[in-house]
Design a protein around this motif. Sequence first.
Motif, short mmCIF file in Angstrom:
data_model
loop_
_atom_site.label_atom_id
_atom_site.label_comp_id
_atom_site.label_asym_id
_atom_site.label_seq_id
_atom_site.Cartn_x
_atom_site.Cartn_y
_atom_site.Cartn_z
N THR A 33 0.83 -1.21 0.00
CA THR A 33 0.00 0.00 0.00
C THR A 33 0.86 1.26 0.00
N MET A 34 1.83 1.32 0.90
CA MET A 34 2.62 2.54 1.03
C MET A 34 3.75 2.60 0.02
N GLY A 35 4.45 1.49 -0.19
CA GLY A 35 5.62 1.49 -1.07
C GLY A 35 5.28 2.02 -2.47
N LEU A 58 11.79 -2.57 -4.66
CA LEU A 58 12.29 -3.92 -4.42
C LEU A 58 11.29 -4.75 -3.61
N GLU A 59 11.01 -5.93 -4.10
CA GLU A 59 10.23 -6.93 -3.35
C GLU A 59 11.04 -8.21 -3.38
N LEU A 60 10.79 -9.12 -2.44
CA LEU A 60 11.54 -10.37 -2.45
C LEU A 60 11.00 -11.33 -3.50
N PHE A 106 6.61 -4.80 6.13
CA PHE A 106 5.66 -5.03 7.22
C PHE A 106 6.12 -4.33 8.50
N GLU A 107 5.12 -3.96 9.30
CA GLU A 107 5.42 -3.23 10.55
C GLU A 107 5.83 -4.20 11.66
N GLU A 108 6.95 -4.86 11.45
CA GLU A 108 7.46 -5.76 12.49
C GLU A 108 8.94 -5.50 12.64
N VAL A 113 11.38 -7.80 10.81
CA VAL A 113 11.48 -7.61 9.35
C VAL A 113 12.31 -6.35 9.06
N LYS A 114 12.07 -5.31 9.85
CA LYS A 114 12.83 -4.06 9.66
C LYS A 114 14.32 -4.35 9.91
N GLU A 115 14.61 -5.18 10.92
CA GLU A 115 16.01 -5.49 11.25
C GLU A 115 16.70 -6.16 10.06
N THR A 172 8.18 3.50 8.90
CA THR A 172 7.46 2.92 10.06
C THR A 172 6.49 3.94 10.67
N SER A 173 5.33 3.44 11.11
CA SER A 173 4.39 4.37 11.74
C SER A 173 4.42 4.28 13.26
N THR A 174 5.01 3.22 13.79
CA THR A 174 4.98 3.09 15.25
C THR A 174 6.32 2.66 15.86
P1 NAI Z 1 1.72 -3.72 3.07
O1 NAI Z 1 1.50 -4.97 3.80
O2 NAI Z 1 0.66 -3.21 2.18
O3 NAI Z 1 3.04 -3.79 2.22
C1 NAI Z 1 4.26 -4.32 2.71
C2 NAI Z 1 5.01 -4.86 1.52
O4 NAI Z 1 6.32 -5.17 1.95
C3 NAI Z 1 4.40 -6.14 0.96
O5 NAI Z 1 4.21 -5.98 -0.42
C4 NAI Z 1 5.45 -7.20 1.27
O6 NAI Z 1 5.52 -8.20 0.28
C5 NAI Z 1 6.72 -6.39 1.32
N1 NAI Z 1 7.76 -6.99 2.14
C6 NAI Z 1 7.63 -7.58 3.34
N2 NAI Z 1 8.84 -7.97 3.79
C7 NAI Z 1 9.73 -7.59 2.86
C8 NAI Z 1 11.14 -7.71 2.76
N3 NAI Z 1 11.87 -8.28 3.72
N4 NAI Z 1 11.74 -7.22 1.66
C9 NAI Z 1 11.02 -6.65 0.68
N5 NAI Z 1 9.69 -6.51 0.72
C10 NAI Z 1 9.05 -6.98 1.80
O7 NAI Z 1 2.07 -2.66 4.20
P2 NAI Z 1 1.90 -1.07 4.14
O8 NAI Z 1 0.55 -0.71 4.61
O9 NAI Z 1 2.37 -0.59 2.83
O10 NAI Z 1 2.92 -0.61 5.27
C11 NAI Z 1 4.29 -0.57 5.05
C12 NAI Z 1 4.94 0.28 6.13
O11 NAI Z 1 4.36 1.59 6.11
C13 NAI Z 1 4.71 -0.20 7.55
O12 NAI Z 1 5.85 0.07 8.31
C14 NAI Z 1 3.52 0.60 8.04
O13 NAI Z 1 3.47 0.72 9.43
C15 NAI Z 1 3.82 1.93 7.39
N6 NAI Z 1 2.68 2.80 7.18
C16 NAI Z 1 1.49 2.31 6.73
C17 NAI Z 1 0.43 3.16 6.54
C18 NAI Z 1 -0.87 2.65 6.00
O14 NAI Z 1 -1.87 3.38 6.09
N7 NAI Z 1 -0.92 1.46 5.44
C19 NAI Z 1 0.53 4.61 6.82
C20 NAI Z 1 1.85 5.03 7.21
C21 NAI Z 1 2.87 4.14 7.41
#
Ligand code: NAI
Length: 696
Positions: A302-304, A321-323, A380-382, A385-387, A407-409
Amino acid sequence: MTATIQVKDGIAVITVDKPPVNSMSLAARQGIVAGMEQALADASVKAIVLTGKGKSFCAGAEIKEFNTPAAFAEPSLATVIEMIENASKPVVAAINGTTMGGGLELALGCHYRVAVAGAQIALPEVKLGILPGAGGTQRLPRVVGVELALNMIVSGTPIPSEKLAKTALFNKMVEGDVVEGAIAFAKTIADTKPLPKIRDIRIDFPLYEGFFSFARNTVRAVAKNYPAPLKCVDCVEAAVTKRFDDGIAFERAAFLELVTSPESKALRHAFFGERAASKIPDVPEDTPIRAIKSAAVIGAGTMGGGIAMNFANAGIPVKILELKQEALDKGLATVRKNYENTLKKGKLTQEKFDERVGLITGTTSYDDIKDADIVVEAVFEEMGVKETVFKKLDEVMKPGAILASNTSTLDVDQIADFTKRPQDVIGTHFFSPANVMKLLEIVRGKKTGKDVLATTMGLSKKLKKTGVVSGVCDGFIGNRMIEQYSRQAGFLLEEGALPEQVDKAVEKFGFAMGPFRMGDLAGNDIGWAIRKRRYVEKPNMTYSQTADRLCEMGRYGQKTGAGWYDYKPGNRAAIPNQQVNDMIVAESKRLGIERRKITDEEIVQRLVFALVNEGAQILDEGIAARASDIDMVYLTGYGFPLYRGGPMCYADTFGLQKVVMRMEQFGKARDGARQGKSWVPAPLLAKLAAEGKTFS
Ligand code: NAI
Ligand code: 3HC
């Protein structure tokens, strides 16, 4: 000196020199008058050229002087304009650049105007909740026509000078040095008698009644909570129906009424707040910044995808980049679809579409992104994973690359410490949808380098975002405050309100969306997950559990077709649901709370003052540098009504003593004790209220 005068070959050139934009401060007005007096007294001077130093002719009245004695001190702008218009020698305005508001009014008071192409011309007062107050509404229609003038005054939108070249606004367009061009022009008209005055032009507009009635209806429909646009219509109508001097008096009265209005105060607060936010107290403006010519984004969710679009929209090539290839393809397809929708709506040309789509590429290999100047992580917000991601980035990215997390939190300092270059790590908290929302919280870690901070702030401008710096804390500025707002929304349900009443009250106050409609849009499961963590981490913090019950019912919001409200497929209209309302009433019963009628006023005050109290705490802790930064977060990221200036500005206008008094009443109310420390005023708020001061 705020204005200089030079006399050469019978022409006096008065140059306003009030950096950065030649605004009409009292000193600048005095400077022009002194220059005019000297030029009029000098027998060798045949004509006068008036211009501005630098990139602006004049950006208008000095906004900081509004509602201060300096604004009313003579010579007022009206006096300066009158002096120029009535001068015995011709005055030529040399429009060298930005000419706005009182600056355009000054030029309209001159007998002639010559301009260079590319100068931005506007009467933007309406954007500050006022209207042109030095003759602009009376003179502009006389030279560009009633319709165009009305459009310019009601919208405030700048028009490049060359697009006005065919109107009577400019006597001549010049190429090259505009002052030289104006001097040459002045020599050709030096002997003209009588001197032309815009005030003498008669407006012939027989069908004005129908025209203004239509204009009023159109403007009323969009102006809603802003009084200035309709007053602009009244003033332009006065230009058509009244004698010039009566029109000027009418305009003056309307200006004086608007300039003291809370809406104008709020809009001016936002104008300066936006500019102040980009200044970081301990980061000098001349801090060297790093070049950002390429970017990478980790995660195409969503955000990327939205973040990548921001880079592409700014002309910066970006790799996502995605895995896994499948996730990458899905993310890229969503980005493409977003651009296609914009193209279909006609908001993007095919050329721009091709360019932007072409700037975004995908990869599954870190090798392809290692040379990027900045990488934004949006996985992902974990923390685990961020590490993994940040350790990898530390390993592959070129030295000097900025490593940003969306990150949001999570704790940005902890994320930074996963790398051996914590000075290069920063939080860039975009808001969803990232390609649309203006707010960018720039999260400054303990070790974030000043150049990294300055570069990211500069980047936010390139991405057309409002960058606001936040220190590291749970939720940063915006989400930390919204938690208190949401808590109150939950308590209100238990005490007697229903979602619809709360949302309507808050929306009537001016919020784009009430808390429950917002929850349904964002997904109630997100808050649920956060609360589950809070119940463990902060056992003393009380929450209403109505939202948990809602999620237990599987009602996550629009994404499940049901949340606080029901939703019909493909329709975002919120329909109240009886089961939800029964659940809320049952929760009150379970807690032994006798439901009562709650007024809309109480609803709004409890939600907004909960924001204010947490905002004061955030200021005290230094998480935000200034109250206006907090306001900018709420105006650009949370739909707080612009005409109220943000929560802190609203509290100032309401009166901090009254805010504290209301908070104490809420705390002492029947159910106040359940809300823990919610209504204990933050020390800064209590102090300012006791001293009779404000946040700003
Ligand atoms: P999402 O679940 O829609 O997207 C995360 C993406 O990261 C997925 O496409 C996943 O395949 C990919 N991914 C996961 N592990 C990976 C790795 N090791 N290497 C490469 N790609 C990987 O999540 P979303 O909503 O886009 O959130 C992403 C970050 O943005 C989080 O930290 C979240 O807290 C933050 N955020 C989200 C908001 C929202 O409204 N969704 C608003 C502001 C911040
Ligand atoms: N009064 C006081 N300060 C002003 C100002 C004004 N009219 N216009 C700009 N500034 C200040 C800004 O606050 C900023 O200050 P800072 O450096 O301390 O932050 C600095 O000038 C530079 O401004 P920007 O960062 O906005 O610079 P840009 O180059 O991006 O934009 C501009 C220049 C287009 C002139 C933009 O500043 C602008 O739109 N200014 C407001 C213009 C305006 O609204 N004029 C009408 C004033 S009201 C009036 O004239 C009433 C009259 O009818 C009686």
